[in-house]
Design a protein around this motif. Sequence first.
Motif, PDB file in Angstrom:
ATOM      1  N   LEU A 120      -6.858  -1.153  -4.332  1.00  0.00           N
ATOM      2  CA  LEU A 120      -7.398  -0.298  -3.281  1.00  0.00           C
ATOM      3  C   LEU A 120      -6.937   1.146  -3.450  1.00  0.00           C
ATOM      4  CD1 LEU A 120      -8.858   0.105  -0.543  1.00  0.00           C
ATOM      5  CD2 LEU A 120      -6.687  -0.485   0.563  1.00  0.00           C
ATOM      6  N   VAL A 121      -5.647   1.323  -3.668  1.00  0.00           N
ATOM      7  CA  VAL A 121      -5.089   2.680  -3.740  1.00  0.00           C
ATOM      8  C   VAL A 121      -5.408   3.355  -5.068  1.00  0.00           C
ATOM      9  CG1 VAL A 121      -2.941   4.003  -3.738  1.00  0.00           C
ATOM     10  CG2 VAL A 121      -3.258   2.133  -2.101  1.00  0.00           C
ATOM     11  N   SER A 150      -9.385   4.104  -5.330  1.00  0.00           N
ATOM     12  CA  SER A 150     -10.103   4.665  -4.189  1.00  0.00           C
ATOM     13  C   SER A 150      -9.431   5.950  -3.731  1.00  0.00           C
ATOM     14  CB  SER A 150     -10.151   3.656  -3.035  1.00  0.00           C
ATOM     15  OG  SER A 150     -10.692   4.251  -1.869  1.00  0.00           O
ATOM     16  N   TRP A 182      -2.230   3.712   7.624  1.00  0.00           N
ATOM     17  CA  TRP A 182      -1.154   3.085   6.850  1.00  0.00           C
ATOM     18  C   TRP A 182       0.174   3.176   7.581  1.00  0.00           C
ATOM     19  CZ3 TRP A 182      -3.956   0.194   4.443  1.00  0.00           C
ATOM     20  CH2 TRP A 182      -4.977   0.568   3.584  1.00  0.00           C
ATOM     21  N   TRP A 198      -6.099   7.928   4.572  1.00  0.00           N
ATOM     22  CA  TRP A 198      -5.898   7.086   5.757  1.00  0.00           C
ATOM     23  C   TRP A 198      -4.423   7.005   6.134  1.00  0.00           C
ATOM     24  CZ3 TRP A 198      -9.120   2.626   3.201  1.00  0.00           C
ATOM     25  CH2 TRP A 198     -10.458   3.020   3.125  1.00  0.00           C
ATOM     26  N   ARG A 241     -10.350   7.586  -1.069  1.00  0.00           N
ATOM     27  CA  ARG A 241     -10.314   7.574   0.398  1.00  0.00           C
ATOM     28  C   ARG A 241      -9.036   6.956   0.938  1.00  0.00           C
ATOM     29  NH1 ARG A 241     -16.417   5.982   2.532  1.00  0.00           N
ATOM     30  NH2 ARG A 241     -17.499   7.815   1.664  1.00  0.00           N
ATOM     31  N   ALA A 242      -8.478   6.016   0.194  1.00  0.00           N
ATOM     32  CA  ALA A 242      -7.266   5.343   0.679  1.00  0.00           C
ATOM     33  C   ALA A 242      -6.143   6.336   0.937  1.00  0.00           C
ATOM     34  CB  ALA A 242      -6.815   4.288  -0.329  1.00  0.00           C
ATOM     35  N   HIS A 243      -6.133   7.430   0.214  1.00  0.00           N
ATOM     36  CA  HIS A 243      -5.080   8.423   0.374  1.00  0.00           C
ATOM     37  C   HIS A 243      -5.267   9.278   1.622  1.00  0.00           C
ATOM     38  CE1 HIS A 243      -3.111   7.927  -3.622  1.00  0.00           C
ATOM     39  NE2 HIS A 243      -4.290   7.404  -3.917  1.00  0.00           N
ATOM     40  N   VAL A 291       0.835  -1.201   0.000  1.00  0.00           N
ATOM     41  CA  VAL A 291       0.000   0.000   0.000  1.00  0.00           C
ATOM     42  C   VAL A 291       0.870   1.252   0.000  1.00  0.00           C
ATOM     43  CG1 VAL A 291      -1.540   1.393   1.431  1.00  0.00           C
ATOM     44  CG2 VAL A 291      -2.076  -0.995   1.009  1.00  0.00           C
TER      45      VAL A 291
END
Length: 239
Positions: A83-84, A87, A97, A93, A89-91, A26
């Motif tokens: 996921l990254v 999405s 992470w 979090w 939103r993943a950035h 990730v």
Amino acid sequence: MIHRLHELAGSVQYPLDLAGVFAFAVCGALIATREDFDFFGTLLLAEAAGLGGGLFRDLVLRIQPVAFTDLGYATAPFLATLLVFFSFRAHSWDTAWAVADAGALGMFCVTGTVKALHHGLNAPASAALGVTTAVGGGVVCSVLAREIPSSLIWDRDLYVVPAVLGAGLVTVLHATSTLRVATAVAVGLFAFALRLTALRLEWRTPRSVLWRRACVGAGPGDRGRDDRAPDRLIPTSKT
């Protein structure tokens, strides 16, 4: 002793390994997307970050890399890329992470060292491979992204130090015949906690004497110039 530890840890190590690979992947994918890489470039950096350290370790040990024999190790970076890449939103979090990355760091510095000891390497070599397992993938990922690896820069939170201490403690436990599953887990948790503490308190490694001397006496208006300061302090050869 070390063979028994390897067997006892085997039942729980596999899912933890995949979780650690996913966490590292990730971080690699985040770097790639921030640099505007395409999907395959993002996947490449995710694979490098997640598997690079373990791949180097296995090649040094002259064993078939587990990343090439188990589909799970290739699937985890692929899922991290999905996921990254797809999405937004993943950035956001970042904290989650960072915690996951710290957990993977603590785990891999221990398991990498244990694996090297299991294959007969001496203590310094085993510790070195443990550290490489933990930080090597991130270094490869940064190089591919044309960045200076953050683990090598002085003004970043401690990253290599927790891995070095964790790997070193494993070799000490092995030398004193106190290396057990419980003590190995304790070392991993120690490295994990140290990394999180460094993030929370912004602990840094020391800067070189050359750079510290260059920055002494620099006024507020000189802050933007201190990157070039050491050039003025390095002696030039006289002909």
